[in-house]
Design a protein around this motif. Structure first.
Motif: not given
Ligand code: NDP
Length: 483
Positions: A132, A179, A183-184, A194, A218, A223, A283-285, A426, A429-430, A434
């Motif tokens: 993203p 990212i 693992d992705r 995605n 998605k 995944i 990203v936008w949370p 951010q 947060n990621l 995990m």
């Molecule tokens: P949420 O808990 O609502 O979302 C977390 C997101 O992280 C999910 O979309 C999940 O995808 C995705 N994710 C999980 N593991 C990984 C990875 N290893 N690499 C990339 N994406 C992953 O939290 P927030 O919206 O508050 O975001 C928290 C963090 O998640 C962000 O800082 C960002 O790094 C990451 N993220 C956020 C996205 C967004 O648009 N808000 C989109 C993708 C990542 P899935 O549901 O498909 O497992």
């Protein structure tokens, strides 16, 4: 196999009597200049290659269909979304970024997720990635960044030093680095990742109201990722693994699907959102802007000819249709220029006329452009080639004007503001979302690459990782023997 006997011809359609033996002066004599067929054959062969894309050179492509499942007409007047059940043809090109056209598929890299929707109001290209966010938020850094992903100018080899040297001095990269090394970073295959539009775009509705929008595709397959060990083995055994896998799945009727969702931000909210909503490293949370379902994309038809349909496919973020538009995102603004520029260089000025790039609703291709290399349609026929004209030529339509976008400020080169809008929250947060196993794999993957670089770069990187999350930085420092 066709029953009808086909005669081999020259490019000019002249029957060829012999495709195995060149014409010589006597049995052992030299070749005659008049063997024009031999000349044509060799000369065309010499010119088979067109310039390779500097990035995203290795790809698989596939045709499909997009179907609207939910009504979003309050946000956009784009005809592709005009009613539930509506279907639109789509072509997708899924690529690695850094490798050359013949490079291996199962490497740690971002994947391109480029889509061309053949809508009735022209082609909408969404040229995204499987992540993203991106490594940088200003395209002025792009050529430097990509040089670090390519080959060392002296050794012509890939270099961990170049990439970590760059990242250690560009903290905005940390989110995407996290990212990439998670693992992705190595998908199990194209169906198992995605796709994201990445940038913030705008939607414009029938009342001419603007909304900011982010696009998310998605995977419905779930995944699935590859371990580095499995990926390394497959690089040797089948470098085209992802390409084969997708082609064979489609041949067998296993059609991958993605759910398209959007995040919508009313125009006014961009001013006070705690993040810069136009920063490509953020990203936008979801808790602020939840995903809203829109439709489903199914990929279901393999190309018949790779060069014609995949190599010549030309996507550009500048291709937006009424109801979808741009945002102030600096990276998007630069890509609006650079993609079409690359295609004019790679394919020529008439690249949009190539069958894979031409809109399916052909009546929408009505500009006053004429001539240019390889113009092989009727070139506008006898119709007028200037505007305004009195002879029934196409006319502009002010109904397609967008609402004005309020801009203010002094022209200067601005650094992104810091504070809450920082580069560490951010990625942290990621890391924190995990599982312990994923965190451990992320740290291991980074250590494997970072251990090959000079100590001072390692130390700079550890400072960044610690700012994102103490445990993240400490894990890496420990693995590198820095604590
Ligand atoms: P949420 O808990 O609502 O979302 C977390 C997101 O992280 C999910 O979309 C999940 O995808 C995705 N994710 C999980 N593991 C990984 C990875 N290893 N690499 C990339 N994406 C992953 O939290 P927030 O919206 O508050 O975001 C928290 C963090 O998640 C962000 O800082 C960002 O790094 C990451 N993220 C956020 C996205 C967004 O648009 N808000 C989109 C993708 C990542 P899935 O549901 O498909 O497992």
């Amino acid at each position: 196999m066709s029953e009808k006997k086909k005669t081999l011809t020259t490019a000019a359609g002249i029957p060829v009597p012999d495709n195995q033996t060149s014409m010589t002066a006597g049995e052992r004599g030299p070749v005659l200049l008049q063997d024009h067929y031999l000349q044509e054959k060799l000369a065309h062969f010499n010119r088979e290659r067109i310039p390779e894309r500097v990035v995203h050179a290795k790809a698989a492509g596939v045709h499909g269909t997009f179907t609207v499942t939910k009504d979003i007409t309050k946000y956009t007047k784009a005809k592709i979304f005009s009613k539930v059940g509506k279907q639109t043809d789509v072509f997708g090109r899924f690529s690695t970024v850094a490798g050359e056209k013949g490079s291996a598929d199962t490497v740690r890299d971002v994947r391109g997720f480029a889509l061309k929707f053949y809508t009735e109001e022209g082609n909408w290209d969404l040229v995204g990635n499987n992540t993203p966010v991106f490594f940088i938020r200003d395209a002025i850094k792009f050529p430097d960044f990509i040089h670090t992903q390519k080959r060392d100018p002296q050794t012509n080899c890939k270099s961990d030093i170049m990439q970590w040297d760059f990242w250690s001095q560009v903290p905005e990269a940390l989110h995407q680095v996290t990212i990439l090394f998670s693992d992705r970073g190595i998908p199990q295959g194209i169906p198992y990742m995605n796709g994201y539009g990445c940038h913030t775009f705008s939607f414009i509705n029938a009342e001419n109201e603007r909304f900011w929008v982010k696009f998310h595709f998605k995977t419905q397959q779930g995944i699935q990722c590859m371990t580095p060990e499995e990926a390394a083995r497959i690089v040797g055994e089948d470098p085209d693994f992802h390409t084969h896998q997708l082609f064979e799945a489609i041949e067998q009727g296993e059609f991958p699907k993605w759910t398209l969702s959007v995040q919508i931000m009313p125009e006014i909210e961009a001013e006070n959102f705690r993040w810069n909503p136009f920063d490509l490293t953020k990203v936008w949370p979801h808790s602020d802007y939840p995903l809203i379902e829109v439709g489903v994309m199914e990929m279901n038809r393999n190309p018949q000819n790779y060069f014609a349909e995949v190599e010549q496919a030309a996507f550009s973020p500048s291709n937006v249709v009424p109801g979808i538009s741009f945002s102030p995102d600096k990276m998007l603004q630069a890509r609006i220029f650079s993609y079409t520029d690359a295609h004019r260089y790679r394919l020529g000025v008439n690249f949009e006329r190539l069958p894979i790039n031409a809109p399916h609703a052909t009546k929408v291709q009505n500009p006053y452009q004429r001539d240019g290399a390889m113009r092989f349609d009727d070139n506008g026929g006898p119709g007028p080639n200037y505007e305004p004209n009195s002879f029934g030529g196409a006319k502009e339509d002010p109904a397609f004007n967008e609402p004005p976008l309020k801009i203010s400020g002094d022209a200067a080169r601005y650094e992104q503001k810091r504070g809450v809008d920082d580069d560490y929250i951010q990625p942290g947060n990621l890391f924190r979302l995990m599982t312990a196993k994923q965190q451990w794999e992320l740290i291991e993957n980074i250590i494997k690459s970072l251990k090959n670089v000079p100590n001072e770069i390692q130390e700079k990187m550890v400072v960044h990782f610690r700012k994102a999350d103490k445990a993240y930085g400490n894990g890496i420092a420990q693995g590198l023997g820095l604590m």
